[in-house]
Write an enzyme that holds these catalytic residues in place. Sequence first.
Site, PDB file in Angstrom:
ATOM      1  N   CYS A 251      -0.698   0.366   7.128  1.00 28.62           N
ATOM      2  CA  CYS A 251      -2.833   0.015   7.634  1.00 28.62           C
ATOM      3  C   CYS A 251      -2.974  -1.140   6.907  1.00 28.62           C
ATOM      4  O   CYS A 251      -2.999  -1.599   7.499  1.00 28.62           O
ATOM      5  CB  CYS A 251      -3.778   1.448   6.676  1.00 28.62           C
ATOM      6  SG  CYS A 251      -3.912   3.234   8.711  1.00 28.62           S
ATOM      7  N   ARG A 252      -2.911  -0.997   5.445  1.00 27.67           N
ATOM      8  CA  ARG A 252      -3.665  -1.944   4.955  1.00 27.67           C
ATOM      9  C   ARG A 252      -2.758  -3.355   4.464  1.00 27.67           C
ATOM     10  O   ARG A 252      -3.038  -4.265   4.512  1.00 27.67           O
ATOM     11  CB  ARG A 252      -4.562  -1.048   3.332  1.00 27.67           C
ATOM     12  CG  ARG A 252      -5.205  -0.043   3.212  1.00 27.67           C
ATOM     13  CD  ARG A 252      -5.747   0.740   1.995  1.00 27.67           C
ATOM     14  NE  ARG A 252      -4.858   1.851   1.538  1.00 27.67           N
ATOM     15  CZ  ARG A 252      -4.694   2.330   0.963  1.00 27.67           C
ATOM     16  NH1 ARG A 252      -4.937   2.362  -1.129  1.00 27.67           N
ATOM     17  NH2 ARG A 252      -3.886   2.745   0.685  1.00 27.67           N
ATOM     18  N   SER A 253      -1.770  -2.817   3.472  1.00 26.64           N
ATOM     19  CA  SER A 253      -1.238  -3.952   3.779  1.00 26.64           C
ATOM     20  C   SER A 253      -0.551  -3.925   4.828  1.00 26.64           C
ATOM     21  O   SER A 253      -0.067  -5.726   4.773  1.00 26.64           O
ATOM     22  CB  SER A 253       0.199  -3.439   2.591  1.00 26.64           C
ATOM     23  OG  SER A 253       1.421  -2.231   3.508  1.00 26.64           O
TER      24      SER A 253
ATOM     25  N   CYS B 155       0.872  -0.955  -0.326  1.00 30.26           N
ATOM     26  CA  CYS B 155       0.211   0.639  -0.058  1.00 30.26           C
ATOM     27  C   CYS B 155       0.914   1.410   0.256  1.00 30.26           C
ATOM     28  O   CYS B 155       2.065   1.057   0.014  1.00 30.26           O
ATOM     29  CB  CYS B 155      -0.945  -0.083   1.444  1.00 30.26           C
ATOM     30  SG  CYS B 155      -0.057  -0.188   2.917  1.00 30.26           S
TER      31      CYS B 155
ATOM     32  N   ASN C 174       2.284   1.012   4.452  1.00 30.07           N
ATOM     33  CA  ASN C 174       2.748   0.202   5.303  1.00 30.07           C
ATOM     34  C   ASN C 174       2.042   0.090   6.664  1.00 30.07           C
ATOM     35  O   ASN C 174       3.301  -0.085   7.111  1.00 30.07           O
ATOM     36  CB  ASN C 174       4.131  -0.748   4.338  1.00 30.07           C
ATOM     37  CG  ASN C 174       4.895  -2.294   4.901  1.00 30.07           C
ATOM     38  OD1 ASN C 174       5.787  -2.303   5.373  1.00 30.07           O
ATOM     39  ND2 ASN C 174       3.441  -2.799   5.372  1.00 30.07           N
TER      40      ASN C 174
ATOM     41  N   ASP D 147      -7.745   3.900   1.609  1.00 29.48           N
ATOM     42  CA  ASP D 147      -6.708   4.324   2.418  1.00 29.48           C
ATOM     43  C   ASP D 147      -7.972   4.431   3.317  1.00 29.48           C
ATOM     44  O   ASP D 147      -8.711   5.426   3.561  1.00 29.48           O
ATOM     45  CB  ASP D 147      -6.528   5.477   1.595  1.00 29.48           C
ATOM     46  CG  ASP D 147      -5.175   5.821   2.396  1.00 29.48           C
ATOM     47  OD1 ASP D 147      -5.268   4.889   3.749  1.00 29.48           O
ATOM     48  OD2 ASP D 147      -4.446   6.552   2.245  1.00 29.48           O
TER      49      ASP D 147
HETATM   50  P1  4NP Z   1      -1.767   3.470   3.778  1.00 37.31           P
HETATM   51  O1  4NP Z   1      -1.974   4.064   4.402  1.00 37.31           O
HETATM   52  O2  4NP Z   1      -1.408   3.427   2.380  1.00 37.31           O
HETATM   53  O3  4NP Z   1      -2.969   1.423   4.408  1.00 37.31           O
HETATM   54  O4  4NP Z   1      -1.265   2.683   5.102  1.00 37.31           O
HETATM   55  C1  4NP Z   1      -1.930   5.328   4.677  1.00 37.31           C
HETATM   56  C2  4NP Z   1      -0.931   5.613   5.101  1.00 37.31           C
HETATM   57  C3  4NP Z   1      -0.524   6.824   6.488  1.00 37.31           C
HETATM   58  C4  4NP Z   1      -0.477   7.972   5.346  1.00 37.31           C
HETATM   59  C5  4NP Z   1      -1.350   7.509   3.921  1.00 37.31           C
HETATM   60  C6  4NP Z   1      -2.120   6.110   3.865  1.00 37.31           C
HETATM   61  N1  4NP Z   1       0.162   9.242   5.134  1.00 37.31           N
HETATM   62  O5  4NP Z   1       0.131   9.810   4.565  1.00 37.31           O
HETATM   63  O6  4NP Z   1       1.097   9.397   5.790  1.00 37.31           O
END
Ligand code: 4NP
Length: 147
Positions: free
Chosen positions: A13-15, A8, A11, A117
Amino acid sequence: MPSLLFVCLGNICRSPAADGIAQSLSKQRGLDWRIDSAGTGAWHVGKTPDERMMMAAAARGMDLSPLRARQAEPDDFFRFDHIFAMDETNLADLEQIRPAGAIASLSLFLEQGDVPDPYYGGTDGFEHVLDLISARMETLFNRLQQD
Ligand code: 4NP
């Protein structure tokens, strides 16, 4: 024996959720598949997953706390058989770093659409992401076990 990488943006939340769900399914089914996750971005490298995702996963019996964020790299295309992007942007970013002669297959994790997200949303988003990923992981494992 397939090896799987879930990717994702952050790294956190989703992954990591996909990583935890795949690990628990792999264990449940007595498989010894290599499973990992990474982010296309580097902001959170070395960090544990987002607290909200760790809490939501813990409520479903998964401990994501040993996971640490890392950035996806070209070499991942030689170390994994299958790389799954959580959304279209992650997929496009991975295509940018895919080296010539890459071995890994690269595809969207869901058969249709993005895993949304949840980072800037409420807690419902985390539950929804876990539901989406769990359902898809079952069918993905069924398919890979038949290969
Ligand atoms: P992820 O979510 O891609 O599912 O881990 C996010 C985590 C952090 C950010 C964006 C999405 N960020 O902009 O910091």
